[in-house]
Design a protein around this motif. Structure first.
Motif, PDB file in Angstrom:
ATOM      1  N   ARG A   1       0.831  -1.196   0.000  1.00  0.00           N
ATOM      2  CA  ARG A   1       0.000   0.000   0.000  1.00  0.00           C
ATOM      3  C   ARG A   1       0.869   1.251   0.000  1.00  0.00           C
ATOM      4  O   ARG A   1       1.994   1.254   0.511  1.00  0.00           O
TER       5      ARG A   1
ATOM      6  N   ALA B   1       0.911   5.497   0.823  1.00  0.00           N
ATOM      7  CA  ALA B   1       0.302   6.627   1.529  1.00  0.00           C
ATOM      8  C   ALA B   1       0.948   7.917   1.050  1.00  0.00           C
ATOM      9  O   ALA B   1       2.061   7.916   0.507  1.00  0.00           O
ATOM     10  N   TYR B   2       0.224   8.996   1.260  1.00  0.00           N
ATOM     11  CA  TYR B   2       0.763  10.336   0.982  1.00  0.00           C
ATOM     12  C   TYR B   2       0.973  11.024   2.324  1.00  0.00           C
ATOM     13  O   TYR B   2       0.045  11.106   3.140  1.00  0.00           O
TER      14      TYR B   2
ATOM     15  N   TYR C   1       4.802  10.457  -1.600  1.00  0.00           N
ATOM     16  CA  TYR C   1       4.132   9.168  -1.678  1.00  0.00           C
ATOM     17  C   TYR C   1       5.108   8.123  -1.157  1.00  0.00           C
ATOM     18  O   TYR C   1       6.211   7.972  -1.698  1.00  0.00           O
TER      19      TYR C   1
ATOM     20  N   HIS D   1       3.132   2.376   2.720  1.00  0.00           N
ATOM     21  CA  HIS D   1       2.259   2.545   3.884  1.00  0.00           C
ATOM     22  C   HIS D   1       2.986   2.178   5.177  1.00  0.00           C
ATOM     23  O   HIS D   1       2.833   2.858   6.200  1.00  0.00           O
TER      24      HIS D   1
ATOM     25  N   ALA E   1       5.014   5.096   6.419  1.00  0.00           N
ATOM     26  CA  ALA E   1       4.361   6.396   6.601  1.00  0.00           C
ATOM     27  C   ALA E   1       4.387   6.795   8.075  1.00  0.00           C
ATOM     28  O   ALA E   1       4.041   6.001   8.951  1.00  0.00           O
TER      29      ALA E   1
ATOM     30  N   VAL F   1      -3.428   8.725  -4.877  1.00  0.00           N
ATOM     31  CA  VAL F   1      -3.332   7.691  -3.844  1.00  0.00           C
ATOM     32  C   VAL F   1      -4.224   6.510  -4.210  1.00  0.00           C
ATOM     33  O   VAL F   1      -3.816   5.348  -4.088  1.00  0.00           O
TER      34      VAL F   1
ATOM     35  N   ASN G   1      -2.816   2.705  -5.263  1.00  0.00           N
ATOM     36  CA  ASN G   1      -3.259   1.549  -4.486  1.00  0.00           C
ATOM     37  C   ASN G   1      -4.211   0.650  -5.264  1.00  0.00           C
ATOM     38  O   ASN G   1      -4.685  -0.348  -4.731  1.00  0.00           O
TER      39      ASN G   1
ATOM     40  N   VAL H   1      -2.115  13.924   5.520  1.00  0.00           N
ATOM     41  CA  VAL H   1      -1.888  12.498   5.340  1.00  0.00           C
ATOM     42  C   VAL H   1      -3.078  11.928   4.572  1.00  0.00           C
ATOM     43  O   VAL H   1      -4.232  12.239   4.880  1.00  0.00           O
TER      44      VAL H   1
ATOM     45  N   THR I   1      -4.548   8.124   2.959  1.00  0.00           N
ATOM     46  CA  THR I   1      -4.421   6.677   2.783  1.00  0.00           C
ATOM     47  C   THR I   1      -5.656   6.159   2.055  1.00  0.00           C
ATOM     48  O   THR I   1      -6.675   6.849   1.973  1.00  0.00           O
TER      49      THR I   1
ATOM     50  N   LYS J   1      -7.857   2.223   1.174  1.00  0.00           N
ATOM     51  CA  LYS J   1      -7.918   0.769   1.348  1.00  0.00           C
ATOM     52  C   LYS J   1      -9.130   0.216   0.621  1.00  0.00           C
ATOM     53  O   LYS J   1     -10.114   0.915   0.377  1.00  0.00           O
TER      54      LYS J   1
END
Length: 291
Positions: A3, A5-6, A11, A14, A17, A78, A82, A114, A116, A118
């Motif tokens: 994964r 994340a920003y 970037y 995950h 992060a 993002v 992902n 931040v 994320t 999923k």
């Protein structure tokens, strides 16, 4: 695939992060957040969520970390990285990193962002199987629940109480005996007289984006509803109950504190609203604005 994340302009994987130990979101919950559902690669009701994000930021005097269009590009990147076709994108903005002090930093610091994402199970196409139970729980939150802050400890405790009793959601009851909302949802009932009702907006509930959109859809369909307080007793005597949120959509509540709501099956009003909202998500036409 790992994964992504920003975090504050980068970037990153995950698992790597991280934010600074003196990020004010971490130390004071001095931050707000939003969650947008992604269906078939499209953002569901994105504009109301961004409108609410900007309102929350204004209420606690944090500037946007970047223009809205730039933030939208980050959110999509993002999701793209992902490979999310069905899921959620989460974004959180804090006041930033500063020496620990309760007052705002004397020298402005950049807000911290931040993002994320999923995967989730696909959007439900039928109401059968899309159901839940609830418990009631005292509302112990602060007085500005209209701000979508990350300070969610009372909500966490309420949801944990629900999980420990085998329920999906906790419906919170204010000290005056009225229903406010769920731990992370808007609560609706069809009362004993057949009226569709939900709590009116104020500092004690979050202005739910799914709530707003559903109200617009109901106005288009000519479905009457009432906004205003209702009591725990009215909740318990309701013919139907359901919850709404960005991830619950329109979800029937079939029992409260172990007692069936109505006959313990999704009622006709809930079924109709589920179908209306499912069509909205599938078609993603213009979002109705709340009056």
């Amino acid at each position: 695939m790992s994964r992504i994340a920003y975090v504050n302009g980068r970037y990153v994987p995950h698992r790597e992060a991280a934010v600074h130990v003196e990020d004010r979101g971490y130390q004071f919950a001095d931050a707000v957040y939003e969650v947008v559902h992604v269906h078939d690669g499209r953002f569901v009701d994105e504009e109301p969520h961004l409108d609410r994000l900007e309102r929350s930021l204004r209420e606690i005097r944090i500037p946007m970390p970047m223009p809205r269009a730039a933030l939208q590009r980050v959110l999509r990147e993002v999701v793209r990285r992902n490979r999310i076709a069905e899921g959620i994108v989460y974004f959180q903005i804090s006041r930033g990193v500063a020496r620990r002090d309760h007052a705002f930093p004397t020298r402005p610091v950049p807000p911290a962002l931040v993002v994320t994402a999923k995967r989730l199970k696909p959007f439900p196409t039928r109401i059968e199987g899309w159901k839940a139970t609830a418990i009631t729980h005292p509302d112990q939150r602060w007085a500005r629940c209209d701000i979508k802050t990350v300070g969610l400890l009372p909500n966490v405790l309420a949801r944990q109480a629900a999980v420990e009793r085998g329920a999906t959601e906790a419906i919170m009851i204010a000290p005056d005996g009225t229903v406010t909302e769920g731990a992370s949802t808007t609560v609706w009932i069809v009362d004993a007289e057949g009226r569709l009702r939900t709590r009116d907006l104020g500092g004690n509930i979050l202005p739910g984006c799914t709530r707003q959109v559903l109200m617009g859809l109901m106005r288009e369909e000519g479905i009457a509803f009432l906004e205003g307080p209702f009591t725990e007793a009215e909740l318990r005597s309701a013919r139907e109950a359901f919850i709404t949120s960005a991830s619950s959509f329109v979800k029937p509540i079939l029992a409260i504190d172990g007692v069936l709501v109505g006959d313990g099956t999704p009622g006709p009003v809930t079924r109709r609203l589920f179908e209306i909202f499912a069509r909205h998500v599938g078609g993603m036409r213009n979002v109705p604005r709340a009056a």
